[in-house]
Design an enzyme around this catalytic site. Structure first.
Site, mmCIF file in Angstrom:
data_model
loop_
_atom_site.group_PDB
_atom_site.id
_atom_site.type_symbol
_atom_site.label_atom_id
_atom_site.label_comp_id
_atom_site.label_asym_id
_atom_site.label_seq_id
_atom_site.Cartn_x
_atom_site.Cartn_y
_atom_site.Cartn_z
ATOM 1 N N ILE A 97 -2.926 -3.215 -4.801
ATOM 2 C CA ILE A 97 -3.811 -2.492 -3.897
ATOM 3 C C ILE A 97 -2.986 -1.813 -2.812
ATOM 4 O O ILE A 97 -1.914 -2.294 -2.441
ATOM 5 C CB ILE A 97 -4.873 -3.462 -3.304
ATOM 6 C CG1 ILE A 97 -5.911 -2.710 -2.465
ATOM 7 C CG2 ILE A 97 -4.230 -4.597 -2.535
ATOM 8 C CD1 ILE A 97 -7.126 -3.562 -2.070
ATOM 9 N N CYS A 98 -3.482 -0.662 -2.351
ATOM 10 C CA CYS A 98 -2.892 0.041 -1.212
ATOM 11 C C CYS A 98 -1.436 0.442 -1.505
ATOM 12 O O CYS A 98 -1.142 0.994 -2.566
ATOM 13 C CB CYS A 98 -3.023 -0.836 0.034
ATOM 14 S SG CYS A 98 -2.583 -0.054 1.594
ATOM 15 N N GLY A 99 -0.534 0.169 -0.588
ATOM 16 C CA GLY A 99 0.854 0.590 -0.732
ATOM 17 C C GLY A 99 1.572 0.023 -1.929
ATOM 18 O O GLY A 99 2.564 0.600 -2.402
ATOM 19 N N THR B 63 0.553 0.167 -4.836
ATOM 20 C CA THR B 63 0.433 1.147 -5.922
ATOM 21 C C THR B 63 1.603 2.135 -5.883
ATOM 22 O O THR B 63 2.074 2.573 -6.933
ATOM 23 C CB THR B 63 -0.908 1.904 -5.852
ATOM 24 O OG1 THR B 63 -0.993 2.631 -4.615
ATOM 25 C CG2 THR B 63 -2.087 0.952 -5.989
#
Length: 197
Positions: A102-104, A106
């Site tokens: 999730i988020c960074g 990725t």
């Protein structure tokens, strides 16, 4: 699913809020959550919470896990310190063990090349484009995406992220999965009766 241990990566600037639903409900359904740090030295989350990892990343083996969870952190974009976590994600996927990012995180997976041929999402498409990855054609403008054992989600979608994890691990299915999402995402009180039946 015979393996009941889920591994949650923790590192400095770890985004505390992104996995709370996921880990709490996994634990309530018979999974054990173990934290994995760069080493076993304490880390400090984005919220200022100190966490003591259960094990170091180099001691983590895919065959001992049901899932590896990677959260956002400032460090994903500030330096290469978290690249070993993306490399471990590759080892998990190569071994047929799921990964959820999730988020960074990725962006870390994009840099590792893991999003080049899988449907995926993130905060916005141009965030991943800045990594130089070659998977732009597979980007989906969605809350969360699962493709071949890899879950991705943007930073504002911890509930959708949890839903995908629960579906993949068989924690909730069908009507109950939908009810869980409606209760926690939409505050739909009518879903509670379905979920508790």
């Amino acid at each position: 699913m015979t393996r009941r241990t889920v591994h949650l990566a923790v590192y400095d600037t770890f985004a505390d809020w992104e996995t709370g639903h996921t880990t709490a409900h996994l634990t309530q359904h018979g999974f054990t959550v173990r934290t994995v740090g760069p080493t076993t030295d304490p880390v400090t989350t984005m919220g200022g919470v100190r966490a003591q990892p259960d094990l170091a990343l180099d001691a983590l083996n895919p065959e001992d896990s049901a899932l590896l969870i990677l959260t956002g952190a400032h460090l994903w974009d500030a330096c290469d310190d978290l690249a070993p976590f993306a490399a471990k994600a590759r080892a998990f996927l190569d071994a047929g063990v799921p990964v959820a990012a999730i988020c960074g995180a990725t962006a870390g997976l994009a840099r590792e090349g893991l999003l080049n041929d899988r449907a995926h999402t993130s905060a916005v498409s141009f965030y991943l484009d800045a990594t130089g990855y070659r998977g732009g054609d597979h980007y989906r403008d969605a809350d969360a995406v699962t493709d071949r054992n890899l879950i991705t989600a943007g930073p504002t979608e911890p509930v959708a992220f949890a839903r995908e994890v629960f579906a993949l691990l068989g924690v909730y299915e069908g009507e109950k999965l939908d009810a869980w999402y409606r209760l926690f995402h939409d505050s739909d009180a009518s879903a509670y009766e379905i979920l508790s039946s």
